[in-house]
Write a protein that holds these residues in place. Structure first.
Motif, PDB file in Angstrom:
ATOM      1  N   ASP A   1       0.811  -1.214   0.000  1.00 55.19           N
ATOM      2  CA  ASP A   1       0.000   0.000   0.000  1.00 55.19           C
ATOM      3  C   ASP A   1       0.846   1.266   0.000  1.00 55.19           C
ATOM      4  O   ASP A   1       0.312   2.378   0.057  1.00 55.19           O
ATOM      5  N   PHE A   2       2.193   1.118  -0.060  1.00 57.38           N
ATOM      6  CA  PHE A   2       3.052   2.292  -0.038  1.00 57.38           C
ATOM      7  C   PHE A   2       3.476   2.642  -1.454  1.00 57.38           C
ATOM      8  O   PHE A   2       3.875   1.779  -2.231  1.00 57.38           O
ATOM      9  N   ARG A   3       3.400   3.937  -1.784  1.00 60.38           N
ATOM     10  CA  ARG A   3       3.746   4.423  -3.116  1.00 60.38           C
ATOM     11  C   ARG A   3       5.247   4.727  -3.182  1.00 60.38           C
ATOM     12  O   ARG A   3       5.692   5.784  -2.751  1.00 60.38           O
ATOM     13  N   LEU A   4       5.999   3.793  -3.720  1.00 63.61           N
ATOM     14  CA  LEU A   4       7.449   3.989  -3.815  1.00 63.61           C
ATOM     15  C   LEU A   4       7.820   5.137  -4.737  1.00 63.61           C
ATOM     16  O   LEU A   4       8.927   5.679  -4.650  1.00 63.61           O
ATOM     17  N   SER A   5       6.912   5.539  -5.610  1.00 61.58           N
ATOM     18  CA  SER A   5       7.207   6.603  -6.568  1.00 61.58           C
ATOM     19  C   SER A   5       7.441   7.948  -5.898  1.00 61.58           C
ATOM     20  O   SER A   5       8.009   8.858  -6.511  1.00 61.58           O
ATOM     21  N   ILE A   6       7.029   8.096  -4.632  1.00 60.55           N
ATOM     22  CA  ILE A   6       7.223   9.378  -3.951  1.00 60.55           C
ATOM     23  C   ILE A   6       8.610   9.498  -3.328  1.00 60.55           C
ATOM     24  O   ILE A   6       9.000  10.577  -2.895  1.00 60.55           O
ATOM     25  N   LEU A   7       9.381   8.407  -3.303  1.00 62.21           N
ATOM     26  CA  LEU A   7      10.672   8.431  -2.617  1.00 62.21           C
ATOM     27  C   LEU A   7      11.656   9.448  -3.199  1.00 62.21           C
ATOM     28  O   LEU A   7      12.378  10.097  -2.435  1.00 62.21           O
ATOM     29  N   PRO A   8      11.733   9.611  -4.537  1.00 67.53           N
ATOM     30  CA  PRO A   8      12.625  10.674  -5.036  1.00 67.53           C
ATOM     31  C   PRO A   8      12.257  12.054  -4.499  1.00 67.53           C
ATOM     32  O   PRO A   8      13.145  12.868  -4.201  1.00 67.53           O
ATOM     33  N   PHE A   9      10.973  12.319  -4.336  1.00 71.12           N
ATOM     34  CA  PHE A   9      10.538  13.603  -3.806  1.00 71.12           C
ATOM     35  C   PHE A   9      10.950  13.757  -2.346  1.00 71.12           C
ATOM     36  O   PHE A   9      11.279  14.857  -1.899  1.00 71.12           O
ATOM     37  N   VAL A  10      10.953  12.649  -1.606  1.00 75.38           N
ATOM     38  CA  VAL A  10      11.407  12.675  -0.211  1.00 75.38           C
ATOM     39  C   VAL A  10      12.856  13.140  -0.141  1.00 75.38           C
ATOM     40  O   VAL A  10      13.223  13.984   0.696  1.00 75.38           O
ATOM     41  N   LYS A  11      13.697  12.612  -1.038  1.00 78.62           N
ATOM     42  CA  LYS A  11      15.111  13.018  -1.072  1.00 78.62           C
ATOM     43  C   LYS A  11      15.253  14.501  -1.407  1.00 78.62           C
ATOM     44  O   LYS A  11      16.070  15.215  -0.818  1.00 78.62           O
ATOM     45  N   LEU A  12      14.463  14.971  -2.368  1.00 75.93           N
ATOM     46  CA  LEU A  12      14.515  16.385  -2.734  1.00 75.93           C
ATOM     47  C   LEU A  12      14.146  17.261  -1.539  1.00 75.93           C
ATOM     48  O   LEU A  12      14.755  18.307  -1.308  1.00 75.93           O
ATOM     49  N   LEU A  13      13.156  16.839  -0.803  1.00 74.72           N
ATOM     50  CA  LEU A  13      12.673  17.631   0.326  1.00 74.72           C
ATOM     51  C   LEU A  13      13.671  17.625   1.481  1.00 74.72           C
ATOM     52  O   LEU A  13      13.891  18.653   2.135  1.00 74.72           O
ATOM     53  N   SER A  14      14.302  16.471   1.724  1.00 79.60           N
ATOM     54  CA  SER A  14      15.219  16.383   2.863  1.00 79.60           C
ATOM     55  C   SER A  14      16.485  17.206   2.642  1.00 79.60           C
ATOM     56  O   SER A  14      17.144  17.602   3.606  1.00 79.60           O
ATOM     57  N   SER A  15      16.837  17.471   1.382  1.00 73.86           N
ATOM     58  CA  SER A  15      18.039  18.266   1.088  1.00 73.86           C
ATOM     59  C   SER A  15      17.713  19.718   0.773  1.00 73.86           C
ATOM     60  O   SER A  15      18.600  20.475   0.369  1.00 73.86           O
ATOM     61  N   LEU A  16      16.457  20.110   0.970  1.00 78.44           N
ATOM     62  CA  LEU A  16      16.032  21.456   0.588  1.00 78.44           C
ATOM     63  C   LEU A  16      16.565  22.534   1.533  1.00 78.44           C
ATOM     64  O   LEU A  16      16.917  23.633   1.090  1.00 78.44           O
ATOM     65  N   LEU A  17      16.640  22.243   2.834  1.00 75.77           N
ATOM     66  CA  LEU A  17      17.085  23.269   3.784  1.00 75.77           C
ATOM     67  C   LEU A  17      18.505  23.766   3.511  1.00 75.77           C
ATOM     68  O   LEU A  17      18.736  24.982   3.453  1.00 75.77           O
ATOM     69  N   PRO A  18      19.492  22.866   3.328  1.00 76.81           N
ATOM     70  CA  PRO A  18      20.836  23.367   2.989  1.00 76.81           C
ATOM     71  C   PRO A  18      20.846  24.166   1.687  1.00 76.81           C
ATOM     72  O   PRO A  18      21.556  25.176   1.574  1.00 76.81           O
ATOM     73  N   HIS A  19      20.056  23.733   0.709  1.00 73.93           N
ATOM     74  CA  HIS A  19      19.991  24.454  -0.565  1.00 73.93           C
ATOM     75  C   HIS A  19      19.372  25.830  -0.371  1.00 73.93           C
ATOM     76  O   HIS A  19      19.847  26.820  -0.951  1.00 73.93           O
ATOM     77  N   ALA A  20      18.340  25.904   0.463  1.00 70.31           N
ATOM     78  CA  ALA A  20      17.696  27.194   0.722  1.00 70.31           C
ATOM     79  C   ALA A  20      18.666  28.156   1.403  1.00 70.31           C
ATOM     80  O   ALA A  20      18.672  29.363   1.114  1.00 70.31           O
ATOM     81  N   LEU A  21      19.502  27.623   2.307  1.00 70.85           N
ATOM     82  CA  LEU A  21      20.503  28.464   2.959  1.00 70.85           C
ATOM     83  C   LEU A  21      21.504  29.012   1.943  1.00 70.85           C
ATOM     84  O   LEU A  21      21.841  30.197   1.956  1.00 70.85           O
ATOM     85  N   LEU A  22      21.969  28.148   1.039  1.00 69.36           N
ATOM     86  CA  LEU A  22      22.912  28.592   0.009  1.00 69.36           C
ATOM     87  C   LEU A  22      22.272  29.628  -0.915  1.00 69.36           C
ATOM     88  O   LEU A  22      22.931  30.589  -1.323  1.00 69.36           O
ATOM     89  N   LEU A  23      21.005  29.446  -1.220  1.00 68.64           N
ATOM     90  CA  LEU A  23      20.304  30.432  -2.053  1.00 68.64           C
ATOM     91  C   LEU A  23      20.194  31.776  -1.327  1.00 68.64           C
ATOM     92  O   LEU A  23      20.362  32.836  -1.945  1.00 68.64           O
ATOM     93  N   ALA A  24      19.925  31.717  -0.028  1.00 69.41           N
ATOM     94  CA  ALA A  24      19.841  32.957   0.748  1.00 69.41           C
ATOM     95  C   ALA A  24      21.184  33.680   0.756  1.00 69.41           C
ATOM     96  O   ALA A  24      21.247  34.910   0.605  1.00 69.41           O
ATOM     97  N   LEU A  25      22.274  32.934   0.913  1.00 70.43           N
ATOM     98  CA  LEU A  25      23.609  33.533   0.881  1.00 70.43           C
ATOM     99  C   LEU A  25      23.925  34.081  -0.515  1.00 70.43           C
ATOM    100  O   LEU A  25      24.580  35.119  -0.652  1.00 70.43           O
ATOM    101  N   LEU A  26      23.434  33.396  -1.535  1.00 65.45           N
ATOM    102  CA  LEU A  26      23.642  33.844  -2.913  1.00 65.45           C
ATOM    103  C   LEU A  26      22.924  35.167  -3.160  1.00 65.45           C
ATOM    104  O   LEU A  26      23.487  36.088  -3.764  1.00 65.45           O
ATOM    105  N   ILE A  27      21.701  35.278  -2.683  1.00 66.36           N
ATOM    106  CA  ILE A  27      20.941  36.522  -2.833  1.00 66.36           C
ATOM    107  C   ILE A  27      21.602  37.651  -2.051  1.00 66.36           C
ATOM    108  O   ILE A  27      21.677  38.795  -2.520  1.00 66.36           O
ATOM    109  N   LEU A  28      22.100  37.322  -0.854  1.00 70.62           N
ATOM    110  CA  LEU A  28      22.818  38.327  -0.059  1.00 70.62           C
ATOM    111  C   LEU A  28      24.075  38.805  -0.788  1.00 70.62           C
ATOM    112  O   LEU A  28      24.366  40.009  -0.832  1.00 70.62           O
ATOM    113  N   ALA A  29      24.817  37.865  -1.383  1.00 71.21           N
ATOM    114  CA  ALA A  29      26.014  38.226  -2.135  1.00 71.21           C
ATOM    115  C   ALA A  29      25.670  39.111  -3.324  1.00 71.21           C
ATOM    116  O   ALA A  29      26.400  40.059  -3.646  1.00 71.21           O
ATOM    117  N   ALA A  30      24.534  38.823  -3.976  1.00 75.49           N
ATOM    118  CA  ALA A  30      24.109  39.648  -5.103  1.00 75.49           C
ATOM    119  C   ALA A  30      23.791  41.066  -4.648  1.00 75.49           C
ATOM    120  O   ALA A  30      24.163  42.054  -5.302  1.00 75.49           O
TER     121      ALA A  30
END
Length: 265
Positions: free
Chosen positions: A104-133
């Protein structure tokens, strides 16, 4: 499957968030700094490259409307998220093998789980990038919001590729080695350290068929304001054509192989 995937994202949002939270917490578990490595590793890597190319090689010229340092940083922030998730998504089904036999578990959502779990570090880098700009006197405005669009583009591309690689790698382990080669050499084949304008005109089409080039250029446009994404119709058409083909291929490969997952994990 695409419509079913979108329905699953809505219906299983609580499960997805919990899995993403656990994946984020378990990264580098057992080390003294723990999840801090999620932020420290990319920051150190980008910092070293920035020092080498801007101080060591004295690359101070402007590229595509951006100071070279910012040009390099924006490309690296985009590439690190793409390459890191491409590697992790390619083995995500094996990593969550305990869920394979839960019918009953949808394995197709697992790639999205990985994207979501790595989003916070990416968001921090984007914030620093905008600050640098901002510190480089670049005007931030509506064009900066294009980062959301290009992140959506990258997520769609990674999910399509992820369905293919995570499914097929269970049966063909060599795929993981191939993904490693892509992440190793793709850094140099993508316009991160160099500009597309440096490529002779007859060969620029080779750059345009690399979907990550579209993303890297988009991240830079979001800082410089040189172009909005609708002002690049040809590049957008090539990117979305490639991405839709990969999503369709990913759907076919996943459906074909899913009944056999339990036999090989």
């Amino acid at each position: 499957m695409l419509l079913a995937f979108l329905r699953d994202l809505t219906r299983l949002k609580g499960v997805i968030l919990e899995l993403a939270k656990r994946d984020y917490q378990q990264a580098n578990q057992g080390s003294y700094l723990g999840f801090i490595w999620n932020y420290l590793q990319p920051l150190l890597y980008i910092g070293v490259l920035y020092a080498v190319f801007t101080l060591g090689f004295r690359q101070g010229a402007t590229q595509d409307g951006l100071p070279f340092g910012l040009y390099l940083l924006s490309g690296m922030v985009c590439w690190l998220y793409f390459a890191g998730n491409l590697s992790s998504i390619s083995s995500v089904i094996r990593a969550y093998s305990f869920l394979v036999k839960k019918v009953d578990f949808r394995l197709s959502i697992l790639p999205f789980v990985k994207l979501l779990s790595s989003l916070l570090p990416h968001a921090l880098l984007l914030a620093l990038l905008i600050l640098a700009a901002a510190l480089n006197d670049l005007q931030l405005g509506l064009h900066t919001l294009q980062l959301l669009y290009y992140y959506f583009c990258m997520a769609c591309l990674l999910i399509g590729v992820g369905w293919i690689t995570s499914s097929a790698s269970l049966f063909i382990p060599d795929i993981r080695n191939f993904v490693g080669l892509v992440t190793q050499f793709g850094l140099w084949l993508t316009p991160i350290f160099w500009s597309t304008n440096q490529v002779p005109q007859p060969y620029q089409w080779l750059v345009s068929i690399n979907p990550v080039s579209y993303l890297v250029t988009g991240y830079r446009d979001s800082l410089s304001g040189n172009h909005y994404f609708w002002e690049r119709p040809q590049e957008s058409l090539i990117f979305w054509g490639t991405t839709l083909v990969l999503l369709a291929a990913g759907t076919a490969v996943y459906r074909r192989l899913k009944p056999h997952f339990a036999e090989v994990v």
